[in-house]
Design a protein around this motif. Sequence first.
Motif, mmCIF file in Angstrom:
data_model
loop_
_atom_site.group_PDB
_atom_site.id
_atom_site.type_symbol
_atom_site.label_atom_id
_atom_site.label_comp_id
_atom_site.label_asym_id
_atom_site.label_seq_id
_atom_site.Cartn_x
_atom_site.Cartn_y
_atom_site.Cartn_z
ATOM 1 N N UNK A 1 35.345 12.204 2.329
ATOM 2 C CA UNK A 1 34.689 13.494 2.533
ATOM 3 C C UNK A 1 35.094 14.458 1.424
ATOM 4 N N UNK A 2 34.233 15.423 1.219
ATOM 5 C CA UNK A 2 34.465 16.441 0.202
ATOM 6 C C UNK A 2 34.372 17.798 0.866
ATOM 7 N N UNK A 3 35.404 18.602 0.716
ATOM 8 C CA UNK A 3 35.359 19.972 1.237
ATOM 9 C C UNK A 3 35.259 20.900 0.031
ATOM 10 N N UNK A 4 34.157 21.637 -0.046
ATOM 11 C CA UNK A 4 33.951 22.580 -1.141
ATOM 12 C C UNK A 4 34.329 23.962 -0.648
ATOM 13 N N UNK A 5 35.336 24.550 -1.282
ATOM 14 C CA UNK A 5 35.863 25.846 -0.838
ATOM 15 C C UNK A 5 35.479 26.920 -1.847
ATOM 16 N N UNK A 6 35.065 28.072 -1.345
ATOM 17 C CA UNK A 6 34.937 29.240 -2.213
ATOM 18 C C UNK A 6 36.124 30.138 -1.923
ATOM 19 N N UNK A 7 36.921 30.391 -2.959
ATOM 20 C CA UNK A 7 38.165 31.141 -2.786
ATOM 21 C C UNK A 7 38.112 32.427 -3.598
ATOM 22 N N UNK A 8 38.723 33.485 -3.056
ATOM 23 C CA UNK A 8 38.826 34.731 -3.816
ATOM 24 C C UNK A 8 39.706 34.537 -5.039
ATOM 25 N N UNK A 9 40.779 33.745 -4.882
ATOM 26 C CA UNK A 9 41.614 33.409 -6.036
ATOM 27 C C UNK A 9 42.206 32.039 -5.810
ATOM 28 N N UNK A 10 42.464 31.340 -6.927
ATOM 29 C CA UNK A 10 42.907 29.960 -6.838
ATOM 30 C C UNK A 10 44.406 29.866 -7.093
ATOM 31 N N UNK A 11 45.090 29.206 -6.183
ATOM 32 C CA UNK A 11 46.517 28.925 -6.347
ATOM 33 C C UNK A 11 46.697 27.478 -5.894
ATOM 34 N N UNK A 12 47.038 26.601 -6.843
ATOM 35 C CA UNK A 12 47.065 25.165 -6.544
ATOM 36 C C UNK A 12 47.984 24.850 -5.365
ATOM 37 N N UNK A 13 49.148 25.508 -5.315
ATOM 38 C CA UNK A 13 50.095 25.214 -4.238
ATOM 39 C C UNK A 13 49.484 25.564 -2.876
ATOM 40 N N UNK A 14 48.717 26.658 -2.837
ATOM 41 C CA UNK A 14 48.108 27.054 -1.561
ATOM 42 C C UNK A 14 46.995 26.079 -1.165
ATOM 43 N N UNK A 15 46.234 25.597 -2.134
ATOM 44 C CA UNK A 15 45.185 24.625 -1.794
ATOM 45 C C UNK A 15 45.824 23.319 -1.312
ATOM 46 N N UNK A 16 46.950 22.918 -1.943
ATOM 47 C CA UNK A 16 47.668 21.725 -1.451
ATOM 48 C C UNK A 16 48.140 21.942 -0.016
ATOM 49 N N UNK A 17 48.605 23.164 0.284
ATOM 50 C CA UNK A 17 49.041 23.452 1.656
ATOM 51 C C UNK A 17 47.868 23.359 2.626
ATOM 52 N N UNK A 18 46.680 23.845 2.204
ATOM 53 C CA UNK A 18 45.486 23.719 3.068
ATOM 54 C C UNK A 18 45.207 22.249 3.367
ATOM 55 N N UNK A 19 45.330 21.400 2.343
ATOM 56 C CA UNK A 19 45.072 19.970 2.533
ATOM 57 C C UNK A 19 46.081 19.383 3.509
ATOM 58 N N UNK A 20 47.356 19.690 3.309
ATOM 59 C CA UNK A 20 48.388 19.084 4.147
ATOM 60 C C UNK A 20 48.314 19.578 5.581
ATOM 61 N N UNK A 21 47.874 20.835 5.768
ATOM 62 C CA UNK A 21 47.870 21.396 7.114
ATOM 63 C C UNK A 21 46.583 21.122 7.875
ATOM 64 N N UNK A 22 45.444 21.054 7.172
ATOM 65 C CA UNK A 22 44.181 20.974 7.905
ATOM 66 C C UNK A 22 43.186 19.973 7.333
#
Lengths: 77, 77
Positions: free
Chosen positions: B41-62
């Motif tokens: 699956x592919x989740x396409x996110x629109x973010x106000x600002x990009x922070x790789x560590x936070x996106x990794x946390x999104x992946x690990x948590x949800x």
Amino acid sequence: MVTVCVHVSLKPSLLDSAGRTVAQSLQKLEFGEVEEARIGKTVTLKLQEYDEARVKAMCDKLLANPVIEDYRIEVAE
Amino acid sequence: MVTVCVHVSLKPSLLDSAGRTVAQSLQKLEFGEVEEARIGKTVTLKLQEYDEARVKAMCDKLLANPVIEDYRIEVAE
């Protein structure tokens, strides 16, 4: 052997309710920067030989629903 | 606004039963060149600002289950 990725996504004009739920869940967790999320699927095919027209036929017949979904074919090296 | 694609796939060592069904269906249709299919699956996110560590946390948590799934983050321009 050729590896082909088919990316299938809901047409942009349609409401993606699963994606909206993901966005709301991320916002509730702590990720307020998430504005929108949309969910698609990726089918990775290993083919004996690659013929673009045949892969398009696979998409139209089985992998995607052309009424509500778009697809994009990417050939991996 | 930054668009980020998160590609989530089952770990290669695990049996992808949905993918196997897709491969068998394609072979039965007329596409004998299909050796294997795997579905992600592919989740396409629109973010106000990009922070790789936070996106990794999104992946690990949800977004992904790290026990059985791998993920790859791709920043679109």
